[in-house]
Design a protein around this motif. Structure first.
Motif, PDB file in Angstrom:
ATOM      1  N   ALA A  42       3.148  -8.162  24.581  1.00  0.00           N
ATOM      2  CA  ALA A  42       2.803  -6.842  25.125  1.00  0.00           C
ATOM      3  C   ALA A  42       2.885  -6.825  26.649  1.00  0.00           C
ATOM      4  N   VAL A  43       2.290  -7.832  27.290  1.00  0.00           N
ATOM      5  CA  VAL A  43       2.349  -7.861  28.749  1.00  0.00           C
ATOM      6  C   VAL A  43       3.768  -8.124  29.222  1.00  0.00           C
ATOM      7  N   GLY A  44       4.543  -8.907  28.455  1.00  0.00           N
ATOM      8  CA  GLY A  44       5.936  -9.143  28.808  1.00  0.00           C
ATOM      9  C   GLY A  44       6.759  -7.869  28.756  1.00  0.00           C
ATOM     10  N   LEU A  45       6.544  -7.052  27.727  1.00  0.00           N
ATOM     11  CA  LEU A  45       7.247  -5.773  27.632  1.00  0.00           C
ATOM     12  C   LEU A  45       6.882  -4.863  28.806  1.00  0.00           C
ATOM     13  N   GLY A  46       5.605  -4.876  29.181  1.00  0.00           N
ATOM     14  CA  GLY A  46       5.189  -4.083  30.338  1.00  0.00           C
ATOM     15  C   GLY A  46       5.864  -4.542  31.611  1.00  0.00           C
ATOM     16  N   MET A  47       5.959  -5.858  31.789  1.00  0.00           N
ATOM     17  CA  MET A  47       6.597  -6.410  32.983  1.00  0.00           C
ATOM     18  C   MET A  47       8.072  -6.027  33.044  1.00  0.00           C
ATOM     19  N   VAL A  48       8.741  -6.047  31.886  1.00  0.00           N
ATOM     20  CA  VAL A  48      10.155  -5.656  31.846  1.00  0.00           C
ATOM     21  C   VAL A  48      10.306  -4.162  32.148  1.00  0.00           C
TER      22      VAL A  48
END
Length: 355
Positions: A42-48
């Motif tokens: 989830a945080v990775g998707l936000g960062m992308v």
């Protein structure tokens, strides 16, 4: 002018829907690649998402109210529900010696990271947020501490990125080191519980060594989580005293610390009180229920908490801008990696000591 609740809800809805869609996608990624925890996804998707110019404009515009609600309010509700994972009976079962070692590892890591962050001149409240994230429980600790330090979104974004990076690396690095270090299955679980940041990352790392390692890691990790409440309370007290000193100094005095123009934070925020009450309910009330009812309560709470954290961590990740980090984030990266190495080394020493 304050908005009505209905208007505020309408403004927040688009951002919340986007965060919800991202949470669902993170769940799908976790199902497809079980080694990747849902919250890390989830945080990775936000960062992308935060790096795409067209999406950035939406995040800073129509989606901003909902993203703010997810990053703050939903995160705090998730922290309250996190208390339902903690049973004081399980923690007491670790024994006094192990509990003392856990508290020492958390305290030493927190103070050393805070000192090093200030030494390298990290801006704003980043030193204390990085210290909380690496020593206690990752992104949830960063969110809890940012509430009492009244941190800006920019200050919160970098620690979130760091604990996500290092926690993800731990999933792949620590299991490789288990056999060369001569750790038994249970000892490996204790090491993981002591040194890895978010609960999801702990589970993903420890389960590689089997159920015994996972059980040990979760109990130790949740004992670390227990230190969140007193840490936040201490920082809240320090913040209130700093505000009182500021108020006593004449305008323009060089010793005045610049603070946001908001009311002073409580010594213990309301959501931390909720976290403590949830922990007590897990210890006292849940065991009184029959097995079916208690299992259902805990399962529902776990699912809701995971959903809330997924929305919140996507929102927090979307505030990260790699271009800005490339200009100013190298010092924070050094502090984060040093803190990760410190807590891993301290935890490994503690495992050998306890063995």
């Amino acid at each position: 002018m304050a908005l009505s609740r209905g208007t505020a809800a309408r403004l927040a809805l688009p951002g919340l829907l986007v965060a919800g869609g991202a949470a669902a996608l993170a769940f799908g990624l976790h199902l497809a690649f079980p080694v990747v925890p849902q919250l890390t996804a989830a945080v990775g998707l936000g960062m992308v998402a935060g790096q795409v110019p067209a999406v950035q404009r939406l995040l800073d515009g129509a989606l901003k109210p909902g993203i703010a609600v997810a990053a703050r309010r939903l995160l705090r509700i998730g922290i309250v529900l996190l208390g339902l994972k903690l049973s004081l009976v399980d923690i007491a079962g670790l024994g006094g010696e192990t509990i003392v070692v856990i508290v020492l590892v958390v305290t030493i890591t927190f103070l050393a990271t805070l000192w090093f962050g200030k030494l390298l001149g990290l801006p704003g409240t980043q030193p204390i947020l990085v210290a909380a994230g690496f020593s206690i429980c990752g992104a949830s600790a960063v969110g809890a501490m940012s509430a009492v330090t009244r941190s800006k979104d920019d200050d919160t974004a970098t620690p979130i990125a760091l604990v996500t990076l290092c926690g993800t690396l731990a999933i792949f690095v620590l299991p490789v080191l288990r056999i060369p270090l001569g750790l038994s299955t249970e000892d490996f679980g204790v090491w993981v519980g002591l040194s890895v940041h978010d609960v999801g990352q702990v589970v993903a790392t420890a389960q590689i060594a089997g159920p015994a390692a996972l059980a040990a890691a979760v109990v130790v990790k949740l004992t670390r989580v227990l230190t969140l409440a007193p840490m936040v309370a201490v920082v809240g007290l320090v913040e209130r005293r700093r505000d009182a000193r500021n108020a006593a100094l004449p305008a323009g005095h060089p010793d005045i610390v610049d603070r946001p123009a908001t009311k002073r934070p409580p010594i213990v925020p309301l959501f931390i009180v909720g976290f403590i009450l949830a922990m007590l309910a897990r210890t006292v009330v849940v065991p009184l229920l029959d097995d079916t009812a208690s299992g259902a309560v805990l399962e529902v709470a776990d699912v809701v908490q995971t959903i809330l954290f997924s929305l919140a961590l996507f929102a927090l990740g979307s505030n990260i801008r790699f271009r800005a980090l490339a200009r100013t984030g190298w010092r924070a990266l050094i502090v984060g990696l040093a803190s990760w190495a410190l807590i891993a080394a301290l935890s490994l020493g503690a495992v050998y000591l306890l063995a």
